[in-house]
Design an enzyme around this catalytic site. Structure first.
Site, short mmCIF file in Angstrom:
data_model
loop_
_atom_site.label_atom_id
_atom_site.label_comp_id
_atom_site.label_asym_id
_atom_site.label_seq_id
_atom_site.Cartn_x
_atom_site.Cartn_y
_atom_site.Cartn_z
N LYS A 77 0.85 -1.18 0.00
CA LYS A 77 0.00 0.00 0.00
C LYS A 77 0.89 1.24 0.00
CE LYS A 77 -4.06 -2.09 0.59
NZ LYS A 77 -5.22 -1.94 -0.33
N LYS A 119 -13.91 -8.28 -6.40
CA LYS A 119 -14.13 -8.54 -4.97
C LYS A 119 -15.62 -8.81 -4.76
CE LYS A 119 -10.43 -5.45 -3.34
NZ LYS A 119 -10.13 -4.19 -2.60
#
Length: 327
Positions: free
Chosen positions: A149, A246
């Site tokens: 990230k 997702k």
């Protein structure tokens, strides 16, 4: 007569999980349980504030939808009755699980899929200082695929360089979480190419990603926040090379299966991702991840503990879920 319960659960994260939008030390999930006689089906979801979802509102929406449909609660009716999102995912997956338990047929067969096999998942490194991310990468250097990230700040190149130094042999995915701008996206991608980055997730904010059209990037781009369900898939062609599927975005396994087929027809490659959640949320995602180019289903690895009958991990290798868990 079916009985449906909706429970909010909290699972501690091992340390903390940080992205550009903030940090958290626990995962709050919603578990839907549908009982029919001696059989029980379950589904798990994670409401996400980025999509204006709260745990309280999603739980209430699940209860209202289940009450409204009553005995007409089927996967087909659910697609029409409830908006795409986390709540529909939990209900949809619980219905799949219930059918599998009642019929004695695993979900992969009900869905017409191949028998699931082991998968190698990415492992996520939280956003931190370059020095801290170096140490995190060193601790996970044995893993073949790391996802890091980053935050859209001037330290992003330094963060990637630190992770590459700490894990010299790992394949890297960089998740920008909408943190870059149209002015710097190509320069950033060019700079990261020197560090062996294989994929860049969601470099630009959703409302600005048209700027990607026509760009020739040395690293492929993957749509995450820009890709939800079937609606809007055509627009992604020419902007992105991959989409991140997702279940909490597609609203369950039912639409995810259609999204996968649609993406393949449009020559979009697939990454299957997750929120930070337990193995109950990973089990249905593993079914659509069987043929994905990248798998990012490390949610349970980021928790301090997982639920009973959780997916077994050997390093980054995931075993297919036990039917006692789901499916």
């Amino acid at each position: 007569m079916r009985d449906i319960s909706v429970e909010i659960e909290t699972w501690p994260i091992a340390g903390s999980f940080t992205i550009s939008r903030g940090s958290k030390t626990e995962a709050e999930v919603i578990v839907v349980t549908i009982r029919n006689g001696d059989h029980t089906g379950r589904g798990e979801c994670v409401p996400y504030g980025r999509y204006n979802e709260t745990v309280k509102d999603v739980a209430a929406s699940i209860k209202a939808t289940a009450m409204s449909l009553g005995e007409d609660l089927t996967r087909e009716n659910l697609q029409r009755a409830m908006a795409r999102g986390a709540g529909r995912n939990a209900l949809d997956c619980a219905l799949w699980d219930l059918e599998a338990k009642m019929s004695g047929t695993p979900v992969w067969q009900l869905a017409g899929l191949a028998k699931p096999h082991t998968l190698n998942t990415a492992y996520t490194l939280s956003l931190d200082t370059p020095d801290a991310m170096l140490k995190a990468a060193q601790a996970q250097a044995h893993r073949p695929l790391l996802k890091l990230k980053i935050g859209g700040t001037g330290d992003d190149i330094a963060r990637v360089a630190a992770v590459r130094k700490g894990a010299p042999h790992a394949l890297l995915i960089v998740d920008a979480n909408e943190g870059w701008t149209a002015d710097n996206v190509l320069d950033m991608a060019t700079a990261l190419a020197g560090y062996g980055v294989a994929l860049i997730e969601q470099p630009l904010p959703v409302k600005e990603d048209e700027a990607l059209r026509g760009l020739t990037s040395p690293i492929p781009f993957c749509a995450d926040e820009s890709a939800h369900g079937l609606e809007g898939m055509t627009r992604l062609v020419g902007l992105y090379d991959y989409i991140n599927v997702k279940l909490d975005k597609t609203g369950g396994l039912t639409e995810a299966l259609s999204v996968m087929r649609c993406a393949r027809r449009r020559n979009l490659k697939i990454m299957v991702g997750c929120m930070v959640a337990t193995s109950l949320a990973m089990a249905p995602a593993m079914l659509i991840a069987q043929d994905a180019e990248f798998v990012d289903l490390d949610g349970p690895l980021l928790l301090a503990r997982d639920r009973d009958h959780g997916i077994r991990f050997t390093g980054s290798v995931m075993e297919p879920a036990e039917r006692e868990l789901w499916g």
